[in-house]
Structure formats: C-alpha cells, structure tokens
Design a protein around this motif. Sequence first.
Motif: not given
Length: 358
Positions: A156-158, A142-146
């Motif tokens: 973000v890496q949750q 779960v996560g992503g880039f902005l």
Amino acid sequence: MSASPLAIATIAGDGTGPEVTAEALKVLEAIAQLEGFDYSVEPLDWGGDRYLRTGEIIPAGGLELLRSKDAVFLGAIGHPDVPPGVLEKGLLLELRFKLDQYINLRPVKLLPGVETPLAGRGPDDIDFVVVRENTEDLYCGVGGFLKKGTPDEVAVQQAVYTRKGCERCIRWAFEYTRRRNSPKKTLTLVAKTNVLTFGHDLWWRTFQEVARDYPDVTTDYNHVDACCMWMVKDPQAYDVIVTTNMFGDIITDLAGILQGGMGVAAGGNLNPDPGGVSMFEPMGGSAPKYTGKNVINPIAAINAMAMLLEQSGQPQAAARIDRAVASVTGTKMKSQAAGRMGHGTSEIGDLVVAALSE
Ligand code: IPM
Ligand code: MN
C-alpha cells in the motif's frame, strides 16, 4: 540601510555536482561585485562519499545549520555505490520535508540558441512555469507491506493531501501568476479529478475557492494526461501551471526536455514563509561518467543560482544573470549536451561572467 550578507550553504554533492557548483559560485562572486551585495558561502560535504565513509547523510546539527542560512544551493546527489533511493530520500526529500519547502518552482523557458525537440518551435513558444506541491501526495512515505515476500503480498502506498497543503501551494501559485503578469495571466490547475475523486476533489474545490481572491487571474484546468499532450502540441498556451507532487514530478521532466534538457533546467524548493529556507538545484543528476572531465553543462546550475538570488531579495542580480546566460546560449554555445558545448565547463562559467558586463 545596509542589508546583512546573504548566507548560503552549498551542498555540491556527488559526481559532477561540485563542478557545476563551482561555476555557479564563480558567477555569484562576479555578480555580487557588480551589483554590490555581500554574501557568505558555507560548503557542506554531504552526499554519497560522506555517506559511504560515515554512514551519515545529514549529520547531527545539520538541519539547524541550514535553518540559520538564507538559502541552500544543491549541486547533485547520486552515487554509483549507494543504492537508489537512499540519498534521494535521506537528503533531498528529507530537506524538502524538514525545511517545509512546500513549493517546487520550475521555470520552463527555451533560451535563445537552445535546441528543443519540438519541431518549428522557438523561445517565443516555450515560456511557462510549473508550481509543484512539494511535501504531500505519494511522496509522504505513508504505506506498508502485508505478507511481504509471499505470493499473497500486499503493498500500500498512500497519497496524502491536506487542505492546508494544497491551499498554501495554490495561493502561492495565484500570487506568482499575478506577479509574473504575463499577457496570458493564466493559472492552470493540472490534476486528475475524473479518477482521483477524493484527493483531487479537494484540490479542485480549493482551487475554485482561492480563485475568488484573484479575479484578475484567468483560471484553467487540464487533466494531467491531456496536459502532457498539450505541452507538446501547444506549449505557448501555458503561463503558470499548479499541480500535485507526483504529477508535478512527471510533467516537469517533460517540460525540462522542451526547454533543452537537463543541461539548462533549474528548480527551486521554496519555503516562502517568513524565515523559511529555500533550496535551489540544477535538475540534472550527478552524471558520474562525466565527473572531473570539464564537459558537464553548468548552465542549469547558473540558472539555479539566479533563481536563488531572485528569491533572496536580489532580483536585479538574477535578471542580469538571466540576460548573460541567454547571451551565452544564444551566441557562444554549440549545444547544451555534455561534451558538445564547444567549450569546457569552466569556460562556460567564464563566458557567463564576461557577459554580465556586456
Ligand atoms: C525531482 C527528482 C526527485 C523527485 C527525486 C530525486 C526524489 O526527480 O526533483 O524531480 O522525485 O522529486
Ligand atoms: Mn523528478
């Protein structure tokens, strides 16, 4: 009552995976004869070569096929021509998640004759087990880039923790500690409650609650950084450790080196629920540079096969392999390092088979 044959799928995989898998299967064949049980093996060609050829990692219907088996044996994955992460995510982590193998079981036992980097320590000092949660935490993807690729990029890496996920792992670890029944009979929670005040608070509270059902098991707690220190300074203090996925990944490599390294360390990815399919693997990688040279150490793979049998209703067969392996490491091997064992890969397999009848 005659049990139905034990159905095993093997993913020998890449590099030296096929060589060590062959030795594990050699030992399986011998022990099945000696202990009188039936089994079947379905070899699957999944891994780097197939991926490069077909673009597929797990072929269509692959998961259903594995679900129809009792257990999976994985040799090694990792191919020099496949970018890092592709096979790890696409095969190993995918199988852990899709088969809901929520326990990663890593016995850490220093066998006779095996060298540990800890000065003055022997087999009596290093004998514990790590139970690592295997489906959540930072591994959930779960996560992503902005604003990726810009100077303002955010990543973000949750870490995700669920009550169900930690409770089933903690409960299994208590049951395991009870069954193992060592004189210490102690389960140590390893986490970082002083910093991870949400996720590891959930783990802490769940651990305390579940502990009430196991008054016969002594409980302890270590922060993960302190655990790394104690594991080196005082490894005999541990009996069973239960920990989160990411911390478990890290401390089991440290533990693996204490027990003599990747040549001997084995692990199981368990789905202990009824009908669950578990997967067993030597911890070492595919070691491409040793491929086809008959120099890689098959002991870890043989240990993984013993774990498979232990978890598949053949504890006697597993114990007999454990004794044979200890006899071979203790009396026949010069070292656990590839190329320095004093024997070739297949000769080590033969020695273990011979030791089964000692
Ligand atoms: C392990 C491995 C894997 C993990 C990798 C290959 C994804 O290091 O089994 O410990 O991080 O879990
Ligand atoms: Mn790891």
